[in-house]
Scaffold this motif. Structure first.
Motif, short mmCIF file in Angstrom:
data_model
loop_
_atom_site.label_atom_id
_atom_site.label_comp_id
_atom_site.label_asym_id
_atom_site.label_seq_id
_atom_site.Cartn_x
_atom_site.Cartn_y
_atom_site.Cartn_z
N THR A 1 0.83 -1.20 0.00
CA THR A 1 0.00 0.00 0.00
C THR A 1 0.86 1.25 0.00
N THR A 2 1.91 1.25 0.81
CA THR A 2 2.82 2.39 0.88
C THR A 2 3.43 2.68 -0.48
N LEU A 3 3.83 1.64 -1.17
CA LEU A 3 4.51 1.84 -2.45
C LEU A 3 3.58 2.10 -3.61
N TYR A 4 2.45 1.41 -3.68
CA TYR A 4 1.70 1.36 -4.93
C TYR A 4 0.28 1.92 -4.89
N ALA A 5 -0.39 1.94 -3.76
CA ALA A 5 -1.82 2.27 -3.72
C ALA A 5 -2.10 3.65 -4.31
N GLY A 6 -3.04 3.69 -5.22
CA GLY A 6 -3.49 4.95 -5.79
C GLY A 6 -2.60 5.53 -6.87
N LEU A 7 -1.54 4.85 -7.23
CA LEU A 7 -0.66 5.41 -8.26
C LEU A 7 -1.16 5.18 -9.67
N GLY A 8 -2.11 4.28 -9.83
CA GLY A 8 -2.53 3.96 -11.19
C GLY A 8 -1.44 3.17 -11.87
N TRP B 1 7.20 -11.24 -0.63
CA TRP B 1 8.23 -10.61 0.20
C TRP B 1 9.52 -10.42 -0.60
N GLN B 2 9.93 -11.43 -1.34
CA GLN B 2 11.15 -11.33 -2.14
C GLN B 2 11.00 -10.28 -3.24
N ASP B 3 9.82 -10.21 -3.86
CA ASP B 3 9.58 -9.20 -4.90
C ASP B 3 9.70 -7.79 -4.34
N LEU B 4 9.06 -7.55 -3.20
CA LEU B 4 9.12 -6.22 -2.59
C LEU B 4 10.53 -5.86 -2.16
N THR B 5 11.22 -6.81 -1.57
CA THR B 5 12.59 -6.57 -1.13
C THR B 5 13.48 -6.26 -2.32
N GLY B 6 13.37 -7.06 -3.36
CA GLY B 6 14.16 -6.83 -4.57
C GLY B 6 13.86 -5.49 -5.21
N TYR B 7 12.59 -5.13 -5.23
CA TYR B 7 12.19 -3.85 -5.82
C TYR B 7 12.82 -2.68 -5.06
#
Length: 142
Positions: free
Chosen positions: A44-51, A125-131
């Protein structure tokens, strides 16, 4: 006679203790719920509402989170959060492995199913960490 009584008390203790199958199953579920909620929070912190999510938009969002922190500081905080989430996933996995070893029948099958389901959480978890680690070039250069 005392030796017999002592032996009886030592053998009887596990019978009066909590059900190890249920205890490990519940501990695994509690650890999983905390980790899953943490993954949702980071997403949510990274992506929510960004379209349409772009690296530039995510970095700008991190920059705008607080006037007192930079995007790189926010990134570091999220990486720390993800480290704790990873520890929670490991704890959940350990508890379900113990439940699988101690439970019988349907409970063993459910514990194994939860272990299998943890793979999806591990992947997220791995995807978010890698990103977040992929922003290293923007944060380490200046």
């Amino acid at each position: 006679m005392r030796l017999l009584l002592l032996l009886f008390l030592l053998l009887a203790t596990p019978a009066f203790a909590g059900d190890p199958c249920a205890d490990h199953f519940r501990a695994g579920m509690a650890a999983y719920r905390r980790a899953d909620a943490g993954i949702d929070t980071v997403e949510t912190t990274l992506y929510a509402g960004l379209g349409w999510v772009t690296r530039a938009a995510v970095f700008a969002r991190l920059e705008d989170r607080s006037a007192r922190t930079s995007a790189c500081q926010e990134r570091a905080r999220l990486i720390d959060d993800l480290a704790q989430i990873g520890a929670g996933l490991q704890q959940s996995r350990r508890q379900f492995e113990l439940a699988t070893a101690l439970c019988l029948g349907e409970n063993r099958r459910r514990a194994q199913a939860n272990l299998d389901a943890l793979r999806d959480s591990d992947a997220a978890w791995q995807d978010l960490t890698g990103y977040l680690l992929s922003f290293r070039d923007r944060c380490d250069s200046g």
